[in-house]
Scaffold this motif. Structure first.
Motif, PDB file in Angstrom:
ATOM      1  N   VAL A  46      15.713  34.753  51.151  1.00  0.00           N
ATOM      2  CA  VAL A  46      16.742  33.899  51.858  1.00  0.00           C
ATOM      3  C   VAL A  46      17.636  33.355  50.548  1.00  0.00           C
ATOM      4  CG1 VAL A  46      17.591  31.621  52.945  1.00  0.00           C
ATOM      5  CG2 VAL A  46      15.510  32.937  53.760  1.00  0.00           C
ATOM      6  N   TYR A  47      18.917  33.492  50.121  1.00  0.00           N
ATOM      7  CA  TYR A  47      19.583  33.074  49.256  1.00  0.00           C
ATOM      8  C   TYR A  47      21.036  32.688  49.650  1.00  0.00           C
ATOM      9  CZ  TYR A  47      21.367  37.798  48.781  1.00  0.00           C
ATOM     10  OH  TYR A  47      22.187  38.867  48.739  1.00  0.00           O
ATOM     11  N   LEU A  48      21.836  31.896  48.920  1.00  0.00           N
ATOM     12  CA  LEU A  48      23.169  31.462  49.309  1.00  0.00           C
ATOM     13  C   LEU A  48      24.097  31.701  47.922  1.00  0.00           C
ATOM     14  CD1 LEU A  48      23.776  28.386  48.012  1.00  0.00           C
ATOM     15  CD2 LEU A  48      21.964  27.979  49.613  1.00  0.00           C
ATOM     16  N   SER A  49      25.474  31.535  48.448  1.00  0.00           N
ATOM     17  CA  SER A  49      26.581  31.669  47.687  1.00  0.00           C
ATOM     18  C   SER A  49      27.485  30.783  48.155  1.00  0.00           C
ATOM     19  CB  SER A  49      26.894  33.236  47.083  1.00  0.00           C
ATOM     20  OG  SER A  49      27.597  33.589  48.329  1.00  0.00           O
ATOM     21  N   VAL A  50      28.231  29.867  47.299  1.00  0.00           N
ATOM     22  CA  VAL A  50      29.503  29.383  47.727  1.00  0.00           C
ATOM     23  C   VAL A  50      30.697  29.715  47.111  1.00  0.00           C
ATOM     24  CG1 VAL A  50      30.444  26.937  47.551  1.00  0.00           C
ATOM     25  CG2 VAL A  50      27.776  27.123  47.783  1.00  0.00           C
ATOM     26  N   ARG A  51      31.568  30.001  47.775  1.00  0.00           N
ATOM     27  CA  ARG A  51      32.769  30.754  47.292  1.00  0.00           C
ATOM     28  C   ARG A  51      34.076  29.709  47.850  1.00  0.00           C
ATOM     29  NH1 ARG A  51      32.685  36.328  49.408  1.00  0.00           N
ATOM     30  NH2 ARG A  51      33.626  35.537  51.194  1.00  0.00           N
ATOM     31  N   GLU A  52      35.020  29.801  47.039  1.00  0.00           N
ATOM     32  CA  GLU A  52      36.506  29.150  47.162  1.00  0.00           C
ATOM     33  C   GLU A  52      37.269  30.298  47.227  1.00  0.00           C
ATOM     34  OE1 GLU A  52      37.644  25.209  46.341  1.00  0.00           O
ATOM     35  OE2 GLU A  52      35.687  25.142  44.971  1.00  0.00           O
ATOM     36  N   ALA A  53      38.228  30.477  48.053  1.00  0.00           N
ATOM     37  CA  ALA A  53      39.211  31.550  47.944  1.00  0.00           C
ATOM     38  C   ALA A  53      40.522  31.321  48.804  1.00  0.00           C
ATOM     39  CB  ALA A  53      38.789  32.803  48.888  1.00  0.00           C
ATOM     40  N   ASP A  54      41.729  31.510  47.735  1.00  0.00           N
ATOM     41  CA  ASP A  54      43.103  31.675  48.587  1.00  0.00           C
ATOM     42  C   ASP A  54      43.036  32.824  49.496  1.00  0.00           C
ATOM     43  OD1 ASP A  54      43.805  29.231  47.255  1.00  0.00           O
ATOM     44  OD2 ASP A  54      44.372  30.474  45.509  1.00  0.00           O
ATOM     45  N   LEU A  55      43.480  32.493  50.734  1.00  0.00           N
ATOM     46  CA  LEU A  55      43.259  33.623  51.614  1.00  0.00           C
ATOM     47  C   LEU A  55      44.959  34.065  51.910  1.00  0.00           C
ATOM     48  CD1 LEU A  55      40.868  31.781  54.179  1.00  0.00           C
ATOM     49  CD2 LEU A  55      40.474  33.228  52.179  1.00  0.00           C
ATOM     50  N   THR A  56      45.052  35.472  51.878  1.00  0.00           N
ATOM     51  CA  THR A  56      46.246  35.941  52.362  1.00  0.00           C
ATOM     52  C   THR A  56      46.226  36.859  53.365  1.00  0.00           C
ATOM     53  OG1 THR A  56      46.184  37.619  50.648  1.00  0.00           O
ATOM     54  CG2 THR A  56      47.298  35.503  49.921  1.00  0.00           C
ATOM     55  N   ASP A  57      47.210  37.195  53.966  1.00  0.00           N
ATOM     56  CA  ASP A  57      47.187  38.224  55.278  1.00  0.00           C
ATOM     57  C   ASP A  57      47.325  39.472  54.868  1.00  0.00           C
ATOM     58  OD1 ASP A  57      46.919  38.444  58.002  1.00  0.00           O
ATOM     59  OD2 ASP A  57      49.115  38.065  58.439  1.00  0.00           O
ATOM     60  N   GLN A  58      46.423  39.960  53.958  1.00  0.00           N
ATOM     61  CA  GLN A  58      46.427  41.498  53.506  1.00  0.00           C
ATOM     62  C   GLN A  58      45.683  42.103  54.353  1.00  0.00           C
ATOM     63  OE1 GLN A  58      43.942  41.580  49.792  1.00  0.00           O
ATOM     64  NE2 GLN A  58      43.174  39.576  50.456  1.00  0.00           N
ATOM     65  N   PRO A  59      45.626  43.544  54.353  1.00  0.00           N
ATOM     66  CA  PRO A  59      44.941  44.350  55.258  1.00  0.00           C
ATOM     67  C   PRO A  59      43.520  44.004  55.507  1.00  0.00           C
ATOM     68  CG  PRO A  59      46.153  45.625  54.048  1.00  0.00           C
ATOM     69  CD  PRO A  59      46.251  44.364  53.493  1.00  0.00           C
ATOM     70  N   GLU A  60      42.724  43.901  56.591  1.00  0.00           N
ATOM     71  CA  GLU A  60      41.403  43.300  56.995  1.00  0.00           C
ATOM     72  C   GLU A  60      40.594  44.399  56.299  1.00  0.00           C
ATOM     73  OE1 GLU A  60      41.461  43.780  61.015  1.00  0.00           O
ATOM     74  OE2 GLU A  60      42.570  41.802  61.432  1.00  0.00           O
ATOM     75  N   ARG A  61      39.389  43.767  55.504  1.00  0.00           N
ATOM     76  CA  ARG A  61      38.453  44.582  55.009  1.00  0.00           C
ATOM     77  C   ARG A  61      37.296  44.478  55.641  1.00  0.00           C
ATOM     78  NH1 ARG A  61      36.803  44.792  48.556  1.00  0.00           N
ATOM     79  NH2 ARG A  61      35.384  46.651  48.868  1.00  0.00           N
ATOM     80  N   TRP A  62      36.720  45.420  56.751  1.00  0.00           N
ATOM     81  CA  TRP A  62      35.654  45.471  57.618  1.00  0.00           C
ATOM     82  C   TRP A  62      34.318  45.785  56.807  1.00  0.00           C
ATOM     83  CZ3 TRP A  62      35.652  43.756  62.524  1.00  0.00           C
ATOM     84  CH2 TRP A  62      36.813  43.441  62.957  1.00  0.00           C
ATOM     85  N   ASP A 131      37.336  36.035  55.552  1.00  0.00           N
ATOM     86  CA  ASP A 131      38.336  35.783  54.909  1.00  0.00           C
ATOM     87  C   ASP A 131      39.707  35.988  54.936  1.00  0.00           C
ATOM     88  OD1 ASP A 131      36.278  34.983  52.805  1.00  0.00           O
ATOM     89  OD2 ASP A 131      36.376  36.885  51.995  1.00  0.00           O
ATOM     90  N   ARG A 132      40.041  35.579  56.293  1.00  0.00           N
ATOM     91  CA  ARG A 132      41.238  35.904  57.097  1.00  0.00           C
ATOM     92  C   ARG A 132      41.964  34.481  57.188  1.00  0.00           C
ATOM     93  NH1 ARG A 132      42.487  40.066  55.713  1.00  0.00           N
ATOM     94  NH2 ARG A 132      44.356  39.825  57.201  1.00  0.00           N
ATOM     95  N   PRO A 133      43.182  34.237  56.859  1.00  0.00           N
ATOM     96  CA  PRO A 133      43.784  33.044  56.960  1.00  0.00           C
ATOM     97  C   PRO A 133      44.176  32.631  58.347  1.00  0.00           C
ATOM     98  CG  PRO A 133      45.471  34.739  56.114  1.00  0.00           C
ATOM     99  CD  PRO A 133      44.081  35.354  56.186  1.00  0.00           C
ATOM    100  N   GLU A 134      44.049  31.564  58.469  1.00  0.00           N
ATOM    101  CA  GLU A 134      44.607  30.902  59.882  1.00  0.00           C
ATOM    102  C   GLU A 134      46.306  30.591  59.619  1.00  0.00           C
ATOM    103  OE1 GLU A 134      43.445  29.949  63.239  1.00  0.00           O
ATOM    104  OE2 GLU A 134      42.719  32.138  62.287  1.00  0.00           O
ATOM    105  N   GLY A 135      47.057  31.613  59.795  1.00  0.00           N
ATOM    106  CA  GLY A 135      48.435  31.326  59.378  1.00  0.00           C
ATOM    107  C   GLY A 135      48.724  32.539  58.475  1.00  0.00           C
ATOM    108  N   PRO A 136      49.863  32.340  57.817  1.00  0.00           N
ATOM    109  CA  PRO A 136      50.326  33.367  56.664  1.00  0.00           C
ATOM    110  C   PRO A 136      49.368  33.402  55.508  1.00  0.00           C
ATOM    111  CG  PRO A 136      52.036  31.698  56.835  1.00  0.00           C
ATOM    112  CD  PRO A 136      51.084  31.521  57.824  1.00  0.00           C
ATOM    113  N   ASN A 137      48.974  32.179  55.159  1.00  0.00           N
ATOM    114  CA  ASN A 137      48.265  32.041  53.901  1.00  0.00           C
ATOM    115  C   ASN A 137      47.264  30.587  54.251  1.00  0.00           C
ATOM    116  OD1 ASN A 137      49.448  33.794  51.936  1.00  0.00           O
ATOM    117  ND2 ASN A 137      51.206  32.327  52.561  1.00  0.00           N
TER     118      ASN A 137
END
Length: 154
Positions: A46-62, A131-137
């Protein structure tokens, strides 16, 4: 896939020792207790990471994992995570064992909007596009807990 609120995470401790460890570790913690980076909770189990990101409506990466479940907890901001059950489709990028990840393209799925305090548990084989935005960004800060799903050697 499970979608719930952080305050209910203890309900899922019975799913296995890794989930119990994660729930016990996170009990009583607050979003401000976590700074970006990685941290071992129970070695590689069990391990964890904390990530902050600016989200943009780029193509989905599954993506999908084989060995670990993800518990993705939104700490701040807003984010959507796309979800689809396991597929027989071939990955577009071959499985990387050390990172426990493979990528897919052209998947259709369900959009799950998260608000701070919400989490999703994504099991091995379940496809997701985080990492999908709610809205355009957008912007998000989230905690990703990795729980090893292989049986203990005991």
């Amino acid at each position: 896939m499970i979608l719930d609120q952080w305050s209910n995470l203890g309900r899922y401790a019975a799913m296995g020792s890794g989930f119990e460890t994660a729930a016990r570790f996170l009990a009583g913690k607050k979003p401000e207790d976590f700074a970006p980076g990685k941290m071992a909770v129970d070695g590689e189990r069990v391990y964890l990471s904390v990530r902050e990101a600016d989200l943009t409506d780029q193509p989905e990466r599954w993506e999908a994992h084989r060995r670990y479940a993800d518990i993705q907890i939104l700490l701040d901001g807003s984010e959507a995570i796309m979800y689809a059950p396991a597929t027989q489709a071939a990955p577009s990028i071959v499985y990387v064992k050390g990172d426990d990840i493979e990528f897919y393209e052209g998947i259709q799925g369900l959009r799950c909007a998260l608000k701070p305090g919400d989490f999703m548990i994504l099991f091995p084989g379940e496809l997701h596009a985080p990492d999908r935005p709610e809205g355009p960004n957008g912007h998000s800060k989230k905690l990703i807990v990795k729980v090893l799903m292989e049986k203990d050697d005991a």
